[in-house]
Design a protein around this motif. Structure first.
Motif, PDB file in Angstrom:
ATOM      1  N   LYS A   1       0.863  -1.177   0.000  1.00 37.61           N
ATOM      2  CA  LYS A   1       0.000   0.000   0.000  1.00 37.61           C
ATOM      3  C   LYS A   1       0.902   1.232   0.000  1.00 37.61           C
ATOM      4  N   TYR A   2       0.539   2.227  -0.840  1.00 33.28           N
ATOM      5  CA  TYR A   2       1.349   3.433  -0.901  1.00 33.28           C
ATOM      6  C   TYR A   2       0.463   4.636  -1.196  1.00 33.28           C
ATOM      7  N   THR A   3       0.957   5.812  -0.841  1.00 34.77           N
ATOM      8  CA  THR A   3       0.286   7.064  -1.165  1.00 34.77           C
ATOM      9  C   THR A   3       1.339   8.122  -1.452  1.00 34.77           C
ATOM     10  N   PHE A   4       0.939   9.156  -2.137  1.00 33.52           N
ATOM     11  CA  PHE A   4       1.826  10.279  -2.403  1.00 33.52           C
ATOM     12  C   PHE A   4       1.428  11.433  -1.492  1.00 33.52           C
ATOM     13  N   VAL A   5       2.422  12.077  -0.892  1.00 30.42           N
ATOM     14  CA  VAL A   5       2.205  13.232  -0.018  1.00 30.42           C
ATOM     15  C   VAL A   5       2.922  14.421  -0.638  1.00 30.42           C
ATOM     16  N   ARG A   6       2.171  15.482  -0.906  1.00 34.07           N
ATOM     17  CA  ARG A   6       2.760  16.678  -1.512  1.00 34.07           C
ATOM     18  C   ARG A   6       3.484  17.522  -0.475  1.00 34.07           C
ATOM     19  N   SER A   7       4.307  18.431  -0.948  1.00 31.93           N
ATOM     20  CA  SER A   7       5.060  19.300  -0.051  1.00 31.93           C
ATOM     21  C   SER A   7       4.156  20.219   0.767  1.00 31.93           C
TER      22      SER A   7
END
Length: 70
Positions: free
Chosen positions: A42-48
């Protein structure tokens, strides 16, 4: 016999790699997650700015590298 899942690497590259200009701008990220064994990553992207994308999943059944992008 396959063992439990082991993530070998997770890599991303940005397009464009370097940006110097006005915001907002869209930067695309492409890469891959490599693992061996059987299971789900499981993965997600986190923005700055702290915003997060939905959780994604990749199923592995042996040694493989699978593409990811955002």
């Amino acid at each position: 016999m396959l063992q439990s899942l082991e993530v070998i690497s997770a890599k991303l590259t940005a397009t464009p790699e370097v940006y110097d200009g006005q915001c907002p701008v869209t930067i695309k990220f492409h890469g891959n997650i490599s693992a061996k064994g059987k299971g789900t990553v499981k993965y997600t992207f986190v923005r700055s700015d702290g915003a997060t994308a939905p959780v994604h999943t990749l199923d592995f059944n042996g040694e493989a590298s699978k593409p990811v992008d955002t």
